[in-house]
Design a protein around this motif. Structure first.
Motif, mmCIF file in Angstrom:
data_model
loop_
_atom_site.group_PDB
_atom_site.id
_atom_site.type_symbol
_atom_site.label_atom_id
_atom_site.label_comp_id
_atom_site.label_asym_id
_atom_site.label_seq_id
_atom_site.Cartn_x
_atom_site.Cartn_y
_atom_site.Cartn_z
ATOM 1 N N GLN A 27 0.849 -1.184 0.000
ATOM 2 C CA GLN A 27 0.000 0.000 0.000
ATOM 3 C C GLN A 27 0.886 1.237 0.000
ATOM 4 N N VAL A 28 0.432 2.275 -0.689
ATOM 5 C CA VAL A 28 1.135 3.555 -0.710
ATOM 6 C C VAL A 28 0.281 4.563 0.047
ATOM 7 N N THR A 29 0.892 5.222 1.029
ATOM 8 C CA THR A 29 0.174 6.181 1.860
ATOM 9 C C THR A 29 0.952 7.485 1.986
ATOM 10 N N ALA A 30 0.307 8.472 2.596
ATOM 11 C CA ALA A 30 0.950 9.725 2.993
ATOM 12 C C ALA A 30 0.592 9.963 4.446
ATOM 13 N N HIS A 31 1.515 10.545 5.199
ATOM 14 C CA HIS A 31 1.279 10.798 6.626
ATOM 15 C C HIS A 31 0.779 9.544 7.325
ATOM 16 N N GLU A 32 1.444 8.430 7.035
ATOM 17 C CA GLU A 32 1.249 7.130 7.670
ATOM 18 C C GLU A 32 -0.049 6.418 7.279
ATOM 19 N N GLU A 33 -1.185 7.143 7.166
ATOM 20 C CA GLU A 33 -2.453 6.439 6.997
ATOM 21 C C GLU A 33 -3.330 6.910 5.843
ATOM 22 N N ILE A 34 -3.002 8.019 5.191
ATOM 23 C CA ILE A 34 -3.840 8.498 4.090
ATOM 24 C C ILE A 34 -3.471 7.732 2.820
ATOM 25 N N VAL A 37 -4.157 7.390 -4.101
ATOM 26 C CA VAL A 37 -4.831 6.769 -5.252
ATOM 27 C C VAL A 37 -4.033 7.038 -6.528
ATOM 28 N N GLY A 38 -3.843 6.013 -7.352
ATOM 29 C CA GLY A 38 -3.171 6.198 -8.629
ATOM 30 C C GLY A 38 -1.685 6.480 -8.537
ATOM 31 N N ALA A 39 -1.073 6.172 -7.399
ATOM 32 C CA ALA A 39 0.378 6.313 -7.282
ATOM 33 C C ALA A 39 1.045 5.301 -8.210
ATOM 34 N N ALA A 40 2.185 5.684 -8.787
ATOM 35 C CA ALA A 40 2.867 4.828 -9.767
ATOM 36 C C ALA A 40 3.974 4.020 -9.108
ATOM 37 N N ILE A 41 4.019 2.729 -9.413
ATOM 38 C CA ILE A 41 5.095 1.849 -8.939
ATOM 39 C C ILE A 41 5.844 1.337 -10.162
ATOM 40 N N GLY A 56 -5.246 2.743 -2.212
ATOM 41 C CA GLY A 56 -3.794 2.845 -2.176
ATOM 42 C C GLY A 56 -3.067 1.521 -2.282
ATOM 43 N N HIS A 57 -3.810 0.435 -2.510
ATOM 44 C CA HIS A 57 -3.189 -0.886 -2.583
ATOM 45 C C HIS A 57 -2.612 -1.154 -3.983
ATOM 46 N N TYR A 58 -1.596 -2.002 -4.028
ATOM 47 C CA TYR A 58 -1.020 -2.387 -5.315
ATOM 48 C C TYR A 58 -0.591 -3.851 -5.284
ATOM 49 N N ARG A 59 -0.426 -4.406 -6.469
ATOM 50 C CA ARG A 59 0.058 -5.785 -6.652
ATOM 51 C C ARG A 59 0.964 -5.773 -7.864
ATOM 52 N N ILE A 60 2.233 -6.139 -7.671
ATOM 53 C CA ILE A 60 3.201 -6.090 -8.760
ATOM 54 C C ILE A 60 3.893 -7.447 -8.942
ATOM 55 N N LEU A 90 4.877 -1.658 2.514
ATOM 56 C CA LEU A 90 4.146 -0.413 2.770
ATOM 57 C C LEU A 90 5.080 0.760 2.489
ATOM 58 N N VAL A 91 4.612 1.690 1.660
ATOM 59 C CA VAL A 91 5.424 2.860 1.291
ATOM 60 C C VAL A 91 4.694 4.120 1.744
ATOM 61 N N ASN A 92 5.373 4.941 2.533
ATOM 62 C CA ASN A 92 4.775 6.186 3.016
ATOM 63 C C ASN A 92 5.514 7.364 2.380
ATOM 64 N N LEU A 93 4.851 8.043 1.451
ATOM 65 C CA LEU A 93 5.486 9.150 0.738
ATOM 66 C C LEU A 93 5.334 10.463 1.503
ATOM 67 N N LYS A 94 6.339 11.321 1.365
ATOM 68 C CA LYS A 94 6.321 12.635 1.998
ATOM 69 C C LYS A 94 5.823 13.680 1.002
#
Length: 222
Positions: A27-34, A37-41, A56-60, A90-94
């Protein structure tokens, strides 16, 4: 001849190990829990790009020793090394600094309406030398308008308390913490500070009603 065969055997083993395919979820989030949507991996070994879903979930699909790059509009991209035992990452972006990046994050629907970022201010150590401040009190009151420290508590203006307590929630390196712990952090050890209120803090429930101060330290990355 024997050495050549041994080297070829080792090379083949190493190559087949690198090319072994595996499925990784996360899952890709911001500020730990947000959720974003549509983040690129981006998967390095295949040059393929995957997108996160509405949660925010993904499968690669990648190799067991792969590298992925995760990015989203308005956020700082992050590169992650996939390890042999990695199954869920789990990836948390700033959030990048500046009002234009908040608008960019929401304009491209990376953040759902219910998780609006308009009430967030974030400052990273690459745009500010935190060590120039004597203590955390100076950092907070000098850079976050509307934030005050009263009777040993952080108070954020225009927040609505449901408990009668005006103290903001403090999160340090992803964990709920105390003002005492916050005061013990050396300013030179601060990596990022974010202040959240209103809708953006609602994900913390009643605990976030008075706003949330999120601090990431350099030792938290270790």
């Amino acid at each position: 001849m024997g050495k050549i065969l041994l080297m070829l055997s080792l090379f083949t083993l190493s190559f087949s190990s690198y090319c072994q395919v595996k499925i990784v979820r996360g899952q890709v989030t911001a500020h730990e829990e947000i959720p974003l949507v549509g983040a690129a991996i981006y998967v390095k070994s295949t040059n393929k790009v995957y997108k996160t879903d509405s949660l925010g979930h993904y499968r690669i699909q990648c190799s067991i020793k792969d590298k992925i790059t995760v990015s989203a509009n308005g956020f700082i991209k992050e590169e992650i090394k996939i390890r042999k035992k990695s199954k869920y990452v789990l990836v948390n972006l700033k959030l990048k600094s500046g009002e234009e990046n908040k608008d960019l994050a929401m304009g491209y629907v990376n953040v759902a309406d219910k998780d609006k970022l308009y009430a967030i201010k974030a400052i990273d150590d690459d745009e500010m030398d935190y060590s120039s401040f004597r203590n955390i009190h100076e950092v907070l009151t000098g850079n976050f308008p509307g934030l005050q420290i009263q009777n040993g508590e952080i108070v954020i203006r225009n927040t609505a308390s449901f408990t009668g307590d005006n103290a903001a929630l403090i999160i340090i390196d992803g964990r709920e913490s105390t003002m005492n712990s916050l005061e013990n952090i050396a300013t030179s050890d601060i990596k990022n500070i974010s202040v959240m209120k209103d809708a953006s803090a609602s994900m913390y429930g009643s605990r976030g009603a008075n706003g949330v101060v999120i601090v990431s330290t350099k030792r938290g990355d270790k």
